[in-house]
Scaffold this motif. Structure first.
Motif, short mmCIF file in Angstrom:
data_model
loop_
_atom_site.label_atom_id
_atom_site.label_comp_id
_atom_site.label_asym_id
_atom_site.label_seq_id
_atom_site.Cartn_x
_atom_site.Cartn_y
_atom_site.Cartn_z
N GLN A 102 -1.97 6.77 -3.96
CA GLN A 102 -0.63 6.76 -3.37
C GLN A 102 0.46 6.85 -4.43
O GLN A 102 1.50 6.20 -4.34
CB GLN A 102 -0.43 5.49 -2.53
CG GLN A 102 -1.23 5.45 -1.25
CD GLN A 102 -0.75 6.52 -0.27
OE1 GLN A 102 0.44 6.63 0.01
NE2 GLN A 102 -1.67 7.30 0.25
N GLU B 30 0.82 -1.22 0.00
CA GLU B 30 0.00 0.00 0.00
C GLU B 30 0.85 1.26 0.00
O GLU B 30 0.31 2.37 0.03
CB GLU B 30 -0.92 0.00 1.23
CG GLU B 30 -1.90 -1.16 1.24
CD GLU B 30 -2.80 -1.16 2.47
OE1 GLU B 30 -2.61 -0.29 3.35
OE2 GLU B 30 -3.67 -2.03 2.55
N GLN B 31 2.17 1.11 -0.06
CA GLN B 31 3.06 2.28 -0.01
C GLN B 31 2.96 3.11 -1.28
O GLN B 31 2.42 2.68 -2.28
CB GLN B 31 4.52 1.83 0.14
CG GLN B 31 4.81 1.00 1.35
CD GLN B 31 4.84 -0.48 1.01
OE1 GLN B 31 3.95 -0.99 0.36
NE2 GLN B 31 5.87 -1.17 1.48
N PRO B 32 3.53 4.32 -1.23
CA PRO B 32 3.58 5.14 -2.44
C PRO B 32 4.34 4.44 -3.58
O PRO B 32 5.30 3.71 -3.34
CB PRO B 32 4.33 6.39 -1.99
CG PRO B 32 4.07 6.46 -0.51
CD PRO B 32 4.04 5.04 -0.05
#
Length: 200
Positions: free
Chosen positions: A102, A76-78
């Motif tokens: 993101q 789910e990170q950028p």
């Protein structure tokens, strides 16, 4: 999946998308924004250090599919997405970016590229930075000590644009090497970069 739960990791989906020319500077592959996003275009199989005729190709992946694969792995990170022309062209990034909250627009800033002056930064980067994070994920210059980099960093600071420096390696004779030897003794360029990071 290895880094899906690590909040310190950002994914650079595809480092430097670019069009290709043959040995006579004839355009053999024109990377469009549609292909950048959707994929499916026939890209030359050779890398950019190998002469190409464009006859041997593969179906390029688009940024939408790459971002979807990262999300499907649970991350789910950028995600950094560089634009066209080796990530120097972000002119239509907002129009073609996949639907994901993101994403980071990744910009490669060099004094020898097309978007290398304040006019381009004001016209292209500044409006984009008001809508999504913009990260200069590569920053360098033919002579990184001649003032161009410092001018870019001053501009970037004024527009909340981040910066990473090229290159964290000892390339003999390369003025963009930030350090020398296994100890990482900073070059003059490395000291400039460190000074900016400490002040930011």
């Amino acid at each position: 999946e290895t880094h899906a739960d690590n909040p310190s990791v950002m994914f650079d989906a595809f480092n430097e998308p670019y069009s290709r020319y043959d040995a006579t500077d004839r355009l053999v592959f024109d990377l469009t924004w549609e292909c950048w996003r959707d994929g499916g275009c026939a890209a030359p199989a050779e890398d950019d250090r190998t002469a190409t005729t464009g006859r041997t190709t593969y179906a390029a992946q688009g940024m939408r599919a790459v971002v979807d694969a990262i999300r499907a792995a649970g991350a789910e990170q950028p995600v950094l997405l560089g634009g066209l022309d080796y990530a120097n062209d972000l002119s239509r990034w907002a129009e073609f970016a996949p639907d994901d909250d993101q994403l980071v627009a990744a910009f490669h800033a060099y004094d020898f590229k097309e978007c290398a002056d304040r006019g381009c930064w004001d016209d292209v980067l500044a409006p984009l930075a008001r809508t999504v994070p913009v990260l200069t994920s590569e920053l360098g210059a033919t002579d990184p000590l001649d003032g161009w980099v410092e001018g870019y960093l001053d501009w970037a600071d004024q527009h909340d644009v981040g910066a990473l420096f090229w290159v964290w390696a000892d390339h003999a004779g390369d003025p963009m090497s930030l350090g020398r030897g296994l100890s990482g003794e900073p070059t003059a360029w490395g000291r400039l970069a460190r000074s900016w990071m400490r002040a930011s």
